[in-house]
Design a protein around this motif. Structure first.
Motif, PDB file in Angstrom:
ATOM      1  N   GLN A  39      35.766  12.454  33.136  1.00 24.31           N
ATOM      2  CA  GLN A  39      35.596  11.980  34.508  1.00 24.31           C
ATOM      3  C   GLN A  39      36.831  11.216  34.926  1.00 24.31           C
ATOM      4  O   GLN A  39      37.152  10.169  34.340  1.00 24.31           O
ATOM      5  N   ALA A  40      37.494  11.743  35.933  1.00 26.13           N
ATOM      6  CA  ALA A  40      38.675  11.093  36.482  1.00 26.13           C
ATOM      7  C   ALA A  40      38.244  10.132  37.585  1.00 26.13           C
ATOM      8  O   ALA A  40      37.171  10.291  38.175  1.00 26.13           O
ATOM      9  N   PRO A  41      39.075   9.146  37.897  1.00 21.09           N
ATOM     10  CA  PRO A  41      38.709   8.178  38.949  1.00 21.09           C
ATOM     11  C   PRO A  41      38.415   8.876  40.266  1.00 21.09           C
ATOM     12  O   PRO A  41      39.184   9.721  40.722  1.00 21.09           O
ATOM     13  N   GLY A  42      37.274   8.543  40.844  1.00 19.62           N
ATOM     14  CA  GLY A  42      36.905   9.092  42.134  1.00 19.62           C
ATOM     15  C   GLY A  42      36.393  10.516  42.102  1.00 19.62           C
ATOM     16  O   GLY A  42      36.151  11.115  43.163  1.00 19.62           O
ATOM     17  N   LYS A  43      36.233  11.071  40.904  1.00 25.15           N
ATOM     18  CA  LYS A  43      35.768  12.452  40.787  1.00 25.15           C
ATOM     19  C   LYS A  43      34.484  12.521  39.967  1.00 25.15           C
ATOM     20  O   LYS A  43      34.143  11.589  39.250  1.00 25.15           O
ATOM     21  N   ARG A  45      31.986  13.926  36.992  1.00 26.52           N
ATOM     22  CA  ARG A  45      32.170  14.293  35.595  1.00 26.52           C
ATOM     23  C   ARG A  45      32.226  15.814  35.480  1.00 26.52           C
ATOM     24  O   ARG A  45      31.415  16.515  36.084  1.00 26.52           O
ATOM     25  N   THR A  90      44.253  12.997  32.883  1.00 24.84           N
ATOM     26  CA  THR A  90      43.859  11.589  32.843  1.00 24.84           C
ATOM     27  C   THR A  90      42.406  11.429  33.251  1.00 24.84           C
ATOM     28  O   THR A  90      42.001  11.881  34.325  1.00 24.84           O
ATOM     29  N   ALA A  91      41.621  10.812  32.382  1.00 24.16           N
ATOM     30  CA  ALA A  91      40.190  10.659  32.631  1.00 24.16           C
ATOM     31  C   ALA A  91      39.564   9.872  31.490  1.00 24.16           C
ATOM     32  O   ALA A  91      40.205   9.654  30.449  1.00 24.16           O
ATOM     33  N   GLN A 110      39.173   6.340  27.097  1.00 28.39           N
ATOM     34  CA  GLN A 110      40.115   6.554  28.191  1.00 28.39           C
ATOM     35  C   GLN A 110      41.363   7.293  27.695  1.00 28.39           C
ATOM     36  O   GLN A 110      41.970   6.895  26.700  1.00 28.39           O
ATOM     37  N   THR A 112      45.047   8.453  29.281  1.00 21.98           N
ATOM     38  CA  THR A 112      45.974   8.340  30.407  1.00 21.98           C
ATOM     39  C   THR A 112      47.246   9.102  30.076  1.00 21.98           C
ATOM     40  O   THR A 112      47.882   8.848  29.042  1.00 21.98           O
TER      41      THR A 112
END
Length: 115
Positions: A39-43, A45, A90-91, A110, A112
């Motif tokens: 799961q990426a930020p704002g997206k 899973r 990145t997720a 995490q 990155t």
């Protein structure tokens, strides 16, 4: 019950490699398939890869040819080998164990990808 704990995340440069591990404890015989999600930020899973007890594996198109999922013989650890990583990888990566009506999740690690 089954407990899943991910590890191995961190900062990696584009084009580099990273290996994630998912330590499985408890009654791991309940698990027929192990899966990795991210799961990426704002997206939302998204599914990344699956491996079954028969050794068969499947991958999302976005990681096919770059990532490899595997387990040890006892299914005590599930791995995700990540090669040629990209910034879009990145997720937070999650391990999932599925068997019948049983659905187990780890807390994530995490990853990155940045230079």
């Amino acid at each position: 019950q089954v407990q899943l704990v991910e590890s191995g995340g961190g900062l990696v440069q584009p084009g580099g490699s990273l290996r994630l591990s998912c330590a499985c404890s408890g009654n791991v015989r309940l698990i027929n398939h192990a899966r990795w999600y991210r799961q990426a930020p704002g997206k939302e899973r998204e599914w990344v890869a699956t491996i079954g007890r028969d050794g068969g594996a499947a991958y999302a198109d976005s990681v096919l040819g770059r990532f490899t999922v595997s387990t040890d013989n006892a299914w005590k650890t599930v791995y995700l080998q990540m090669n040629s990583v990209k910034p879009e990888d990145t997720a937070v990566y999650y391990c999932n164990g599925l068997g019948g009506a049983n659905d187990y999740w780890g807390r994530g690690t995490q990853v990155t990808v940045a230079s």
